[in-house]
Scaffold this active site. Structure first.
Site, PDB file in Angstrom:
ATOM      1  N   HIS A  61      44.472  39.327  -3.852  1.00 49.12           N
ATOM      2  CA  HIS A  61      44.745  39.341  -2.411  1.00 49.12           C
ATOM      3  C   HIS A  61      44.668  37.948  -1.811  1.00 49.12           C
ATOM      4  O   HIS A  61      43.820  37.623  -0.985  1.00 49.12           O
ATOM      5  CB  HIS A  61      43.766  40.302  -1.709  1.00 49.12           C
ATOM      6  CG  HIS A  61      44.158  41.727  -1.894  1.00 49.12           C
ATOM      7  ND1 HIS A  61      43.474  42.580  -2.732  1.00 49.12           N
ATOM      8  CD2 HIS A  61      45.186  42.439  -1.383  1.00 49.12           C
ATOM      9  CE1 HIS A  61      44.055  43.774  -2.716  1.00 49.12           C
ATOM     10  NE2 HIS A  61      45.091  43.723  -1.903  1.00 49.12           N
TER      11      HIS A  61
ATOM     12  N   HIS B 111      49.353  40.110   6.698  1.00 50.76           N
ATOM     13  CA  HIS B 111      48.770  41.446   6.549  1.00 50.76           C
ATOM     14  C   HIS B 111      47.470  41.501   5.758  1.00 50.76           C
ATOM     15  O   HIS B 111      46.739  42.489   5.866  1.00 50.76           O
ATOM     16  CB  HIS B 111      49.792  42.414   5.944  1.00 50.76           C
ATOM     17  CG  HIS B 111      49.816  42.382   4.441  1.00 50.76           C
ATOM     18  ND1 HIS B 111      50.431  41.387   3.724  1.00 50.76           N
ATOM     19  CD2 HIS B 111      49.266  43.209   3.541  1.00 50.76           C
ATOM     20  CE1 HIS B 111      50.261  41.610   2.436  1.00 50.76           C
ATOM     21  NE2 HIS B 111      49.563  42.711   2.289  1.00 50.76           N
TER      22      HIS B 111
HETATM   23  C1  LIG Z   1      49.140  49.195  -0.150  1.00 54.48           C
HETATM   24  O1  LIG Z   1      47.772  48.874  -0.094  1.00 54.48           O
HETATM   25  C2  LIG Z   1      47.170  48.427  -1.247  1.00 54.48           C
HETATM   26  C3  LIG Z   1      45.870  47.977  -1.112  1.00 54.48           C
HETATM   27  C4  LIG Z   1      45.214  47.488  -2.236  1.00 54.48           C
HETATM   28  C5  LIG Z   1      45.863  47.448  -3.468  1.00 54.48           C
HETATM   29 CL1  LIG Z   1      45.041  46.791  -4.846  1.00 54.48          CL
HETATM   30  C6  LIG Z   1      47.167  47.935  -3.612  1.00 54.48           C
HETATM   31  C7  LIG Z   1      47.876  47.866  -4.883  1.00 54.48           C
HETATM   32  N1  LIG Z   1      48.956  47.092  -5.047  1.00 54.48           N
HETATM   33  N2  LIG Z   1      49.364  47.183  -6.320  1.00 54.48           N
HETATM   34  C8  LIG Z   1      48.524  48.042  -6.958  1.00 54.48           C
HETATM   35  C9  LIG Z   1      48.504  48.443  -8.304  1.00 54.48           C
HETATM   36  C10 LIG Z   1      49.515  47.928  -9.295  1.00 54.48           C
HETATM   37  N3  LIG Z   1      47.581  49.301  -8.729  1.00 54.48           N
HETATM   38  C11 LIG Z   1      46.661  49.811  -7.865  1.00 54.48           C
HETATM   39  C12 LIG Z   1      45.718  50.773  -8.329  1.00 54.48           C
HETATM   40  C13 LIG Z   1      44.835  51.365  -7.439  1.00 54.48           C
HETATM   41  C14 LIG Z   1      44.876  51.005  -6.094  1.00 54.48           C
HETATM   42  C15 LIG Z   1      43.989  51.680  -5.086  1.00 54.48           C
HETATM   43  O2  LIG Z   1      43.745  51.132  -4.049  1.00 54.48           O
HETATM   44  N4  LIG Z   1      43.547  52.907  -5.421  1.00 54.48           N
HETATM   45  C16 LIG Z   1      42.707  53.685  -4.519  1.00 54.48           C
HETATM   46  C17 LIG Z   1      43.516  54.509  -3.541  1.00 54.48           C
HETATM   47  C18 LIG Z   1      44.752  55.132  -4.188  1.00 54.48           C
HETATM   48  C19 LIG Z   1      42.635  55.589  -2.957  1.00 54.48           C
HETATM   49  C20 LIG Z   1      45.757  50.024  -5.624  1.00 54.48           C
HETATM   50  C21 LIG Z   1      46.657  49.434  -6.494  1.00 54.48           C
HETATM   51  N5  LIG Z   1      47.597  48.492  -6.061  1.00 54.48           N
HETATM   52  C22 LIG Z   1      47.839  48.398  -2.490  1.00 54.48           C
HETATM   53 MG   LIG Z   2      45.624  45.009   2.571  1.00 56.93          MG
HETATM   54 ZN   LIG Z   3      48.567  43.518   0.598  1.00 55.30          ZN
END
Ligand SMILES: COc1ccc(Cl)c(-c2nnc3c(C)nc4ccc(C(=O)NCC(C)C)cc4n23)c1
Ligand SMILES: [Mg+2]
Ligand SMILES: [Zn+2]
Length: 343
Positions: free
Chosen positions: A81, A123
């Site tokens: 991030h 964001h």
């Molecule tokens: C759109 O907001 C976000 C905020 C933070 C993150 Cl890290 C992401 C994000 N962007 N790419 C990814 C990938 C490749 N894998 C992820 C695996 C799990 C999660 C997660 O937050 N799981 C818990 C929830 C489902 C209750 C987020 C993931 N993620 C997107």
């Molecule tokens: Mg965020």
């Molecule tokens: Zn983001």
């Protein structure tokens, strides 16, 4: 550095994106993470120019240069991030606005298009590489400020964006009329709040209805659309080639596992996803891409069936899902279990 950037863009030297950066820069195959960090401020200014925002909103170039550098400085350096992520998210919104002609076709007003792009840049401002749950469990300062309203980190990102706009010489909206100005700040706030996945899950049923019968005259549809678009931008790393998405997954789990280590040290039991001893990444990625990412790009492709870009993004996500399913299968057959799987 402001002077350097201003000189570059000062006398209309803003180059065409595909000339200055890479022919693929303007296409959905473009990998924004391939742009060297030192070139990203110029790339941001180039996108403002290419979307016609500088002319339409009478944005002063020096103000834009200062704003862009302040936003980049506003990011910390956790594994995922960070500014590179924000730049990639903003780049995808640039592709959507440019290739789907969102403003010209009336899906978004001019104001909403500018709000989307700027909100993407801002964001995740000042993200610490930890989740909203962690803020509350660790009783952080941000939780004390925002936990009563929820979306703790997202409210902090908004506050940081407003602080940059309120910094002398950095307010790119200084030449907007009053009503446009208040509208843009309101839109940016809504869009950043919509990057909280729990908000996305809440509105998912409404998104399904909206894409079936989008009404360009309905402000509620515009709001829902901005939420869908910003979530697709936030997840757009998953629409690139396998190598790029695997590298991104490594960064995300590096961040997650650091939080898990912190939670263990604090006597908190971390989620499996955050626990480097328990997480089986291929399985977690299959679940997240199947359960969260792919449905977003199915909705986007449904709403813009004529766009090659959105079909390409959906296909790329589908391919990535297949990769992870294969990866999971090979690992399980080879080792019979998932213990000790590191990417
Ligand atoms: C759109 O907001 C976000 C905020 C933070 C993150 Cl890290 C992401 C994000 N962007 N790419 C990814 C990938 C490749 N894998 C992820 C695996 C799990 C999660 C997660 O937050 N799981 C818990 C929830 C489902 C209750 C987020 C993931 N993620 C997107
Ligand atoms: Mg965020
Ligand atoms: Zn983001």
């Amino acid at each position: 550095e402001v002077h350097q950037l201003v000189t570059l863009i000062g006398n209309d030297l803003v180059p065409k994106p595909h000339e200055r950066f890479h022919p693929s820069f303007e296409t959905f195959r473009g990998v924004p993470r391939g742009i060297p960090d030192r070139d990203t401020p110029l790339a941001v200014v180039t996108m403002f120019e290419d979307l016609g925002f500088i002319h339409r909103w009478r944005i002063s170039r020096t103000t834009l240069a200062r704003f862009t550098l302040m936003v980049r400085k506003g990011y910390r350096d956790p594994p995922y991030h960070n500014w590179t992520h924000a730049f990639a998210v903003a780049h995808y919104s640039y592709l959507l606005i440019k290739n789907l002609h969102l403003d010209r076709e009336g899906y978004l007003t001019d104001n909403e298009a500018l709000s989307l792009f700027v909100a993407c840049l801002c964001h995740d401002l000042d993200h610490r590489g930890t989740t909203n749950t962690f803020q509350v469990n660790s009783k952080s300062i941000l939780a004390s400020l925002y936990s009563s309203e929820g979306s703790v980190m997202e409210r902090h990102h908004i506050a940081q964006a407003m602080a940059i706009l309120n910094t002398e010489g950095c307010n790119i909206f200084e030449n907007l009329e009053c009503h446009e100005y208040s509208k843009i700040l309101e839109n940016i706030g809504h869009i950043i709040l919509a990057t909280d996945l729990s908000h996305h899950f809440k509105i998912l049923p409404s998104l399904g209805r909206m894409v079936k019968s989008f009404n360009k005259k309905d402000p509620a549809h515009h709001s829902l659309l901005m939420c869908l678009l910003v979530t697709s931008c936030d997840l757009s790393d998953q629409t690139k080639d396998w190598r790029a998405t695997k590298q991104v997954a490594e960064l995300i789990y590096k961040e997650f596992f650091s939080q898990g280590d912190l939670e263990k040290a604090m006597g908190i039991n971390p989620d499996k996803m955050m626990d480097r001893e328990k997480a089986f990444i291929p399985e977690l990625q299959v679940q997240f891409i199947e359960g969260v990412v792919r449905p977003v790009f199915v909705l986007l492709a449904e709403l813009f069936p004529g766009s090659e870009g959105t079909q390409q993004s959906l296909q790329a996500v589908t391919d990535i899902l297949l990769f992870w399913q294969k990866f999971r299968e090979i690992y399980l057959t080879k080792y019979g279990t998932h213990h000790g799987c590191s990417l």
